[in-house]
Design a protein around this motif. Structure first.
Motif, PDB file in Angstrom:
ATOM      1  N   LYS A   1      15.749   1.398  -4.485  1.00 24.58           N
ATOM      2  CA  LYS A   1      15.149   0.298  -3.725  1.00 24.58           C
ATOM      3  C   LYS A   1      16.277  -0.641  -3.343  1.00 24.58           C
TER       4      LYS A   1
ATOM      5  N   GLY B   1       8.216  -0.832  -5.307  1.00 28.48           N
ATOM      6  CA  GLY B   1       7.408   0.374  -5.244  1.00 28.48           C
ATOM      7  C   GLY B   1       7.445   1.119  -6.558  1.00 28.48           C
TER       8      GLY B   1
ATOM      9  N   ASP C   1       5.113   5.344  -3.827  1.00 28.63           N
ATOM     10  CA  ASP C   1       4.168   4.310  -3.398  1.00 28.63           C
ATOM     11  C   ASP C   1       4.975   3.064  -3.045  1.00 28.63           C
ATOM     12  N   VAL C   2       5.050   2.777  -1.753  1.00 26.92           N
ATOM     13  CA  VAL C   2       5.832   1.640  -1.275  1.00 26.92           C
ATOM     14  C   VAL C   2       4.927   0.407  -1.220  1.00 26.92           C
ATOM     15  N   LYS C   3       5.256  -0.604  -2.025  1.00 26.71           N
ATOM     16  CA  LYS C   3       4.480  -1.854  -2.043  1.00 26.71           C
ATOM     17  C   LYS C   3       5.071  -2.861  -1.053  1.00 26.71           C
ATOM     18  N   THR C   4       6.419  -3.017  -1.152  1.00 26.62           N
ATOM     19  CA  THR C   4       7.137  -3.921  -0.246  1.00 26.62           C
ATOM     20  C   THR C   4       8.384  -3.202   0.234  1.00 26.62           C
ATOM     21  N   VAL C   5       8.562  -3.145   1.536  1.00 31.73           N
ATOM     22  CA  VAL C   5       9.665  -2.355   2.107  1.00 31.73           C
ATOM     23  C   VAL C   5      11.008  -2.976   1.781  1.00 31.73           C
TER      24      VAL C   5
ATOM     25  N   LYS D   1       7.883   1.820   5.253  1.00 31.27           N
ATOM     26  CA  LYS D   1       6.584   1.239   5.588  1.00 31.27           C
ATOM     27  C   LYS D   1       5.713   1.223   4.333  1.00 31.27           C
ATOM     28  N   ARG D   2       4.900   0.245   4.206  1.00 28.42           N
ATOM     29  CA  ARG D   2       3.981   0.175   3.063  1.00 28.42           C
ATOM     30  C   ARG D   2       3.045   1.377   3.102  1.00 28.42           C
TER      31      ARG D   2
ATOM     32  N   THR E   1       1.853   5.371   0.828  1.00 35.65           N
ATOM     33  CA  THR E   1       2.261   6.435  -0.088  1.00 35.65           C
ATOM     34  C   THR E   1       2.707   7.659   0.692  1.00 35.65           C
TER      35      THR E   1
END
Length: 644
Positions: free
Chosen positions: A82, A88, A109-113, A200-201, A203
């Protein structure tokens, strides 16, 4: 005492009975044995740069007492990436994999790019090596479980954080889809890492992350590392034994090597641990082995377990040999018969069509198959070997079966193995031994007394315990005796073949390498000189030595295809020796010959990572029907004489 042993070991070239024009010997005598040992395949000959590309590593792959710090697991060689305050998670999943043989994949799993994205990073094998202006094929299987699109950055950075190569694309499939593109390296990098970053936010499921040099051996896709393959090809081996010895019959019954798991699309192949305590991706599988044999002009010699596992298995106390249940033997035998069809059957047959689908409609022309390796010769082994041997002989009488005489040069297994071979009429029997270099000098007459006209010998694994010139020369001495007995010794191969520096389970080895270079041993040069200078007739009493016999060993063979006469001379002494060479039995020889000499200090080695200290020197010399040749101290000399 050592000098006494050497003197006793020294011997005249024995005058075995010869036919007019020389004694016919095997033209297949010198080849190679490839085993996935010392990271010879993944991280070695197989050109894939990403380690654990499909997240299938397991703690059970590696002996618990030999694991690296932290142990092996599906994230080995990977780390969460990250950059720029991204947030994520990553998790290992098994629901809806690409294929049941490849059950694990990664879910990101992307929470915040953040600034640069969230994803994963792979360090390859001791770092990924890229070369400036070279091109590399990146590929990955992705699936967007939630639908929609996912922008992806592919970035390769060196150890300083400098971007060496990169590209971008967008993934937009709710089912598994392979994305493939070419990267060009902007600079050299020896310890780079590959990052896959999602921008991008949401999965995304990830599997089969791959980075492959475009410039593989012969330009093959899913191919071989070119410098290693070229070093092997330079040996011009008559045959290749594969995929291993102990590896073939495995660490317990469920670890026996299954050739059918190694063919087809790489994402559908079934990886497994091997008996040498690491994971095999099977990216280098049976199709690639046969293709490599064809590419280098070598006969393939696959080895199949004889229905029993390796007795050295750690799975059971005492004798670790496990046996395929008799009720399963018919299917086990059918798998072996299917292998012959895969190699030699028409492209319209069931298994021949799978070969054709892989891009090879023509047969591979299999002639030999090995059954068993260094087995403990038990009644259970004998029963299963007999079943397999008779089934192959019945359906494919043109296939030559190579049997086994146990793990050593003598003893009960050796005796029982040969007894079975003679009883069944097995055409060729595989012998193995690793010894100190003095043993090879003391046993030059081993094959002189073997029966002619019966089963022939394949010396499938042998080496002296060391990589110094004295070890290589002792092997050269022994090889002159193999040539002398080339009417009964059909094949011979040094072992092991390959070793990645820093990852060896066995030493010595013929060829060492790291991520950047290949380092042939002194032993390699001996094997190469014999392999490149094979003959098909042996000629006795060509060489004598001034002042009597001491530490001069020799052989003379003739290549009927070229008409060349090849004289090999080994001087184990620390001083020069003069050899007298009598070529009067040969007609119309040319007066100029090629001379190749390998010489140096007896203790000299070609150390990995350092300039080679002992390499062959080539020159030309004048010869005539009778002439003298002074051999350097500690040397192998090969004189190749053309005829008119």
């Amino acid at each position: 005492m050592e000098m006494k042993i050497l003197l006793l070991g020294a011997s005249l070239v024995t005058s075995l009975p010869t036919m007019a024009g020389g004694k016919p010997i095997s033209p297949n005598l010198f080849g190679i044995f490839f085993e996935d040992l010392n990271y010879a395949a993944d991280g070695g000959l197989y050109a894939e740069l990403v380690q654990n590309r499909s997240f299938e590593y397991s703690p059970s792959d590696v002996d618990v007492h030999k694991q690296p710090a932290g142990g092996w697991h599906p994230f080995t060689a990977w780390e969460f990436a990250k950059e720029g305050n991204g947030i994520g998670t990553i998790s290992l999943e098994t629901r809806e994999p690409i294929h049941p043989n490849n059950p694990h994949y990664l879910l990101v799993d992307v929470k915040t790019v953040g600034k640069h994205g969230v994803g994963i990073r792979n360090k390859g094998y001791d770092g990924i090596v890229l070369r400036k202006e070279e091109t590399y094929r990146f590929s990955v299987f992705l699936r967007n479980p939630d639908g929609g699109s996912m922008p992806v950055d592919v970035v390769v950075k060196d150890h300083k954080g400098t971007v060496v190569a990169d590209t971008s694309f967008t993934a937009s499939s709710s089912t598994w889809k392979q994305y493939e593109m070419v990267l060009r390296s902007r600079s050299d990098a020896d310890t780079a890492a590959l990052s896959l970053l999602f921008k991008k936010r949401g999965t995304v499921a990830v599997d089969m992350v791959s980075l492959f040099p475009i410039d593989t051996y012969k330009g093959r896709k899913n191919g071989l590392r070119r410098d290693i393959a070229e070093t092997i090809a330079a040996l011009k081996p008559a045959f290749v034994r594969f995929p291993g010895g102990c590896l073939a019959h495995g660490d317990g019954l469920d670890n026996i090597y299954q050739w059918k798991n190694t063919i087809g699309p790489v994402e559908q192949r079934k990886g497994d641990k091997n008996i040498w305590n690491y994971h095999q991706s099977m990216g280098l599988g049976y199709f690639e082995y046969f293709q490599f044999c064809e590419d280098i002009g070598a006969k393939p010699l696959p080895v199949i377990a004889a229905g029993v596992s390796c007795q050295n298995s750690a799975r059971r106390r005492g004798d670790g040999q496990e046996c395929v249940p008799m009720e399963d033997m018919l299917q086990y035998i059918q798998d072996i018969l299917d292998l012959v069809e895969y190699c030699n059957g028409p492209s319209t047959s069931e298994w021949g069509s799978k070969r054709a689908a892989a891009g090879h409609p023509e047969p591979f022309n299999l002639e030999y198959i090995g059954i068993g390796n260094e087995d403990h010769i038990t009644p259970e082994f004998e029963a299963r070997f007999k079943m397999i041997y008779e089934a192959v002989k019945d359906k494919y009488p043109e296939i030559t079966v190579v049997g086994t005489a146990g793990p050593g040069e003598a003893g009960k297994d050796y005796e029982e193995g040969w007894k079975i071979a003679r009883k069944l009429g097995v055409p060729v029997v595989d012998e193995h031994y690793y010894k100190g270099w003095g043993w090879f000098l003391e046993n030059l007459h081993r094959y002189d007394s073997y029966p002619r006209g019966g089963s022939k010998v394949y010396l499938g694994e042998y080496a002296s315990w060391g990589s110094a010139l004295e070890n290589a020369l002792a092997e050269a001495v022994y090889m002159t005796s193999l040539e002398r007995n080339g009417d009964v010794v059909e094949f011979a191969s040094y072992a092991p073949l390959l070793a990645r520096v820093g990852h060896t389970q066995w030493n010595p080895d013929l060829i060492y390498f790291d991520g950047k270079q290949v380092y042939p041993s002194v032993n390699y040069h001996v094997q190469k000189l014999f392999s490149l200078n094979r003959g098909d007739t042996y000629h006795a009493d060509v060489v004598t030595e001034d002042g009597g016999k001491s530490m001069l060993y020799s052989s003379c063979v003739r290549d009927s295809h070229t008409g060349d006469i090849i004289v090999k001379l080994v001087n184990m002494d620390g001083r020069e020796r003069k050899a007298n060479i009598d070529l009067n039995p040969f007609k119309r020889i040319r007066t100029e010959a090629a001379l190749t000499v390998l010489a140096g200090d007896a203790k000299a080695k070609n150390e990995p990572g350092k300039p080679a200290s002992v390499i062959p020197a080539e020159s030309r010399i004048k010869v005539k029907k009778s002439f003298g040749y002074t051999m350097p101290a500690h040397s192998l000399s090969v004189i190749r004489i053309k005829t008119k």
